[in-house]
Write an enzyme that holds these catalytic residues in place. Structure first.
Site, short mmCIF file in Angstrom:
data_model
loop_
_atom_site.label_atom_id
_atom_site.label_comp_id
_atom_site.label_asym_id
_atom_site.label_seq_id
_atom_site.Cartn_x
_atom_site.Cartn_y
_atom_site.Cartn_z
N CYS A 157 -2.12 -5.74 -8.23
CA CYS A 157 -1.18 -6.10 -9.30
C CYS A 157 0.17 -6.62 -8.82
O CYS A 157 0.91 -7.21 -9.60
CB CYS A 157 -0.97 -4.90 -10.22
SG CYS A 157 -2.46 -4.42 -11.14
N LEU A 257 -7.92 4.53 -10.11
CA LEU A 257 -6.59 4.71 -10.69
C LEU A 257 -6.38 6.20 -10.84
O LEU A 257 -6.73 6.81 -11.85
CB LEU A 257 -6.48 4.00 -12.04
CG LEU A 257 -5.13 4.07 -12.75
CD1 LEU A 257 -4.05 3.43 -11.89
CD2 LEU A 257 -5.19 3.38 -14.10
N GLY A 299 1.58 -1.92 -15.91
CA GLY A 299 0.31 -1.39 -15.44
C GLY A 299 -0.37 -0.52 -16.46
O GLY A 299 -1.58 -0.33 -16.42
#
Length: 409
Positions: A157, A257, A299
């Site tokens: 990202c 994650l 995010g």
């Protein structure tokens, strides 16, 4: 010499995913446990997202396809194609997004033609092929075949910042350089049904999109607001190496994650900002909220909440990030450029506005940048170097909110 981002344009695929509809599809998948169903509902409803975009026409709920690869509309079943199949779609559809965004950015940079481009920098982490998107852009736009090409792959990202930092370095080294920067991601290619909380959160957040910019220090008058590229910094947090990752599996890429990601950001965001803000004496001693604009990579809603609270920012300062999340979802590396465009497109205010920007990714890596939003420069003048929560759907069930908050949704 001031290096200026002279244009910034975005592109998204045609197929729109409406968050409540996608939620219902995921919640109805065979093999999903009762807890998995509840996690799907909680993740999607608390995501802060209303719409996302995908290159996969099959994910539309409007019609069925005879030989579906990703989604069987007749059975409302999410399929599991191989990584090879997914990557083949990336090569075809990803090229279209790279080229569309690049073409739009070039058209939006008056005084710069395709023949002026000296460097192309591309960034992506959702597929691989060679010759890659950098090559495809050169061919499609008719750029000089001697253009220097660089591709930043699998960074995640935060990759837009290394791409822009490279563009600034090229222009600092050669005042005549003109750099085309493109970040494009097809995150929806790796969607899957699962009871795993990481996978569920990813399915509720990620989407497809591209952004491109033209960067140069050439003496060309500006005819629209632009950004000066002031400073960039990179910080690796002392913990979190295993908390965020992007791995290649047999059925697509697999996201990790960790539940601790928002806490890592909360604990280390101030330290990550210190080296960046130390680069500009005019920012010393200022409260964070006194910096006009904040372009934070969205995010997830929880990450934006942590940043806003930890830095004492106003709700208004997080609007560009929350609007980007709401309207487009998380498009990995391209997303922070969407946030910057949101700020760039706002009505001009007197003087030059400073922008502090941040993105987070595997490592845990924190990339930061300082920009200055500058107005159009009359012919013969030059810009001086500076310093020389939206919620969707029903509330999260009380017993599940800690799970999803920890997971970064």
């Amino acid at each position: 010499m001031t290096v200026i981002l002279r244009s910034l344009e975005t592109a998204v695929p045609a197929t729109v995913m409406v968050q409540p509809q996608v939620r219902d599809v995921f919640a109805a998948q065979p093999g999903l446990t009762r807890l998995g169903q509840r996690l799907v509902g909680a993740a999607f409803d608390s995501s802060g997202i209303e719409t996302r975009y995908t290159v996969l026409d099959e994910l539309t709920l409007d019609r069925s396809f005879d030989e579906p690869l990703f989604f069987d509309r007749k059975e409302l079943r999410i399929l599991s194609p191989s990584t090879k199949v997914r990557n083949e779609v990336y090569a075809e559809e990803g090229t279209k997004l790279f080229v569309e965004a690049a073409r739009k950015a070039l058209a939006a940079a008056p005084g710069i033609e395709a023949s002026d481009i000296t460097h192309v920098v591309t960034a992506s982490c959702t597929g691989f092929f060679a010759p890659g998107p950098d090559y495809k852009v050169v061919r499609a736009l008719g750029l000089d075949p001697s253009v220097q090409r660089y591709h930043l792959g699998f960074m995640g990202c935060y990759a837009a910042f290394p791409a822009l930092r490279s563009a600034k370095a090229f222009c600092d080294a050669d005042p005549d350089a003109v750099v085309l920067v493109i970040a494009a991601e097809l995150c929806s290619l790796h969607v899957r049904s699962s009871n795993n909380p990481d996978t569920i959160v990813g399915s509720s957040l990620f989407a497809d999109g591209a952004a491109a910019a033209v960067v140069s220090a050439r003496e060309i008058p500006l005819t629209a607001p632009a950004l000066s590229l002031d400073h960039f910094e990179t910080v690796l947090t002392p913990v979190g190496e295993e908390a965020m990752a992007w791995n290649i599996g047999d059925e697509g890429f697999e996201m990790v994650l960790g539940t601790y990601v928002p806490h890592i950001i909360d604990d280390h965001i101030v330290g990550a900002l210190e080296p960046l803000l130390a680069r500009d004496a005019s920012l010393q001693g200022l409260a964070y909220s006194e910096i006009e604009h904040w372009a934070i990579h969205p995010g997830g809603r929880s990450i934006l909440d942590k940043v806003e609270a930890k830095l004492g920012l106003t709700e208004q300062q997080l609007v560009p990030a929350r609007e980007t999340l709401r309207d487009y979802g998380n498009m990995s590396s391209a997303t922070v450029m969407f946030v910057l465009k949101n700020i760039l497109d706002q009505p001009a205010s007197p003087g030059n506005d400073r922008i502090c920007s941040m993105a987070f990714g595997p490592g845990l890596t924190v990339e930061t940048a300082l920009f200055t939003r500058i107005g159009a420069i009359p012919a013969g003048a030059r810009a001086a170097a500076p310093g020389s929560a939206v919620e969707v759907g029903d509330a999260v069930p009380a017993d599940l909110e800690p799970i999803l908050t920890e997971a970064g949704a």
